[in-house]
Write a protein that holds these residues in place. Structure first.
Motif, PDB file in Angstrom:
ATOM      1  N   ARG A  55      -9.790  -1.450  -6.580  1.00  0.00           N
ATOM      2  CA  ARG A  55      -9.673  -0.925  -5.218  1.00  0.00           C
ATOM      3  C   ARG A  55     -11.020  -0.780  -4.522  1.00  0.00           C
ATOM      4  O   ARG A  55     -11.081  -0.595  -3.307  1.00  0.00           O
TER       5      ARG A  55
ATOM      6  N   ASP B 250       0.817  -1.209   0.000  1.00  0.00           N
ATOM      7  CA  ASP B 250       0.000   0.000   0.000  1.00  0.00           C
ATOM      8  C   ASP B 250       0.859   1.270   0.000  1.00  0.00           C
ATOM      9  O   ASP B 250       0.372   2.361   0.294  1.00  0.00           O
TER      10      ASP B 250
ATOM     11  N   ARG C  25      -6.452  -9.226   3.655  1.00  0.00           N
ATOM     12  CA  ARG C  25      -5.294  -8.507   4.207  1.00  0.00           C
ATOM     13  C   ARG C  25      -5.326  -8.390   5.728  1.00  0.00           C
ATOM     14  O   ARG C  25      -4.290  -8.197   6.364  1.00  0.00           O
TER      15      ARG C  25
ATOM     16  N   ASP D 181      -1.486  -4.529   0.779  1.00  0.00           N
ATOM     17  CA  ASP D 181      -2.890  -4.215   0.566  1.00  0.00           C
ATOM     18  C   ASP D 181      -3.590  -5.344  -0.178  1.00  0.00           C
ATOM     19  O   ASP D 181      -4.814  -5.415  -0.206  1.00  0.00           O
TER      20      ASP D 181
ATOM     21  N   ASN E 194      -1.121  -8.415   6.861  1.00  0.00           N
ATOM     22  CA  ASN E 194      -0.585  -7.318   6.055  1.00  0.00           C
ATOM     23  C   ASN E 194       0.588  -6.603   6.716  1.00  0.00           C
ATOM     24  O   ASN E 194       1.281  -5.812   6.088  1.00  0.00           O
TER      25      ASN E 194
END
Length: 322
Positions: free
Chosen positions: A194, A67, A101, A80, A116
């Motif tokens: 996204r 990310d 994640r 991410d 993550n």
């Protein structure tokens, strides 16, 4: 080159496709300069052994999306997006399995945390170690991209044709789509990959949609190459401008021509299911251990996820599927 590709060549061609596609799942537009870090990188997961690529064993790639935003260090941020890509070169099939994640797992040497966090703690190598401990799968390669280059890579090949499965309207990701087949620009494909705020299952559904982008890129690659073999050059050029690989350039170019042997119809797209919980002040995902074990064992066998072990789609309520 013969008309029929060997399993080994198909396996390596698939890695080339994974390298380009993985760089096309997450990111934002910022062209790469000669002195900049690669927008996408693929490396061997274990330096001590060379993966078997003769078709006798499945190939496992852990595809990561950091990310990190532009000008942030990709390896120093959280992941991410985490996807297992399993390739069976002899049967020309593949499986994509997304790992949420926020999955609360054991991170070797760091205790229990969201998965993550592993990237910022120890780089891609620690993420590989974590997922290997979680699934029992030994990975051949890892691949990573950050929030940079996505729009450029998609736009350089003329956009990405995606069969959008349902209507989307999300201001946060700028995902505004009617359902159906459409060619998405880099910015639009970024929004599609996204979007999570207008999905009933949030990150679970987003992970499945990112898998759709992977399959869409493979489908487009196959169709364009079949219609006009010279289109291969655009894909190779985009890959080389924006990515790094430990494989030699001449081998990458040669093997990319066999990528059409991987049929998109034979790629399974799944996401590990789980439930949400609050642990030590963290909102986490507790994976369904029975499903995790079944999926992991099936993939370890030959890289093919059989219908009986495919988890229900997290977007089923929007698509009318199961």
């Amino acid at each position: 080159m013969t008309a029929t590709a060997s399993p080994r060549r198909v396996a390596l061609a698939a890695l080339v496709l994974v390298a380009w596609i993985g760089g096309s799942v997450l990111g934002a537009a910022e062209p790469r300069h000669a002195s900049a870090a690669p927008l996408f990188q693929i490396e061997r997961a274990h330096a001590e052994f060379v993966p078997v690529l003769d078709g006798s064993e499945p190939i496992f790639v852990l595809v990561l999306g950091s990310d990190a935003r532009p000008h942030q260090e990709v390896m120093a941020e959280r992941t991410d997006s985490i996807h297992i890509v399993a390739i069976n070169p002899s049967k020309q099939k593949a499986s994509i399995v997304g790992i949420p994640r926020d999955s609360y797992v054991s991170i070797p040497g760091f205790g229990t945390n969201k998965i993550n966090a592993a990237l910022s703690m120890g780089g891609p190598e620690l993420v590989v170690e974590t997922v290997e401990a979680l699934t029992g799968i030994t990975f051949d390669y890892w691949a990573i991209t950050g929030f940079a280059g996505f729009e450029t890579m998609v736009d350089e090949v003329g956009g990405l044709v995606v069969d959008v499965p349902f209507a989307m309207s999300d201001e946060a990701s700028e995902a505004f789509f009617d359902p159906g087949v459409q060619r998405l620009s880099g910015a639009e494909a970024l929004g599609f990959g996204r979007n999570r705020h207008d999905l009933p299952s949030g990150d679970f559904g987003r992970s499945e949609n990112q898998g759709i982008l992977l399959i869409s890129a493979l489908t487009q690659f196959n169709k364009e190459f079949t219609k006009d073999p010279s289109r291969m050059l655009a894909w190779i050029a985009s890959f080389m401008r924006n990515s790094e690989s430990s494989l030699p350039l001449d081998q990458l170019m040669d093997l990319a021509f066999t990528g059409t042997a991987i049929s998109p119809k034979h790629v399974v797209n799944a996401v590990l299911p789980g439930g949400t919980a609050m642990i030590n002040g963290l909102s986490v995902v507790q994976l369904n251990t029975a499903t995790l074990d079944a999926v992991s064992a099936d993939l370890r066998n030959d890289g093919i996820l059989r219908p009986a072990n495919v988890p229900p789609s997290p977007n089923a309520s929007l698509t009318g599927g199961s």
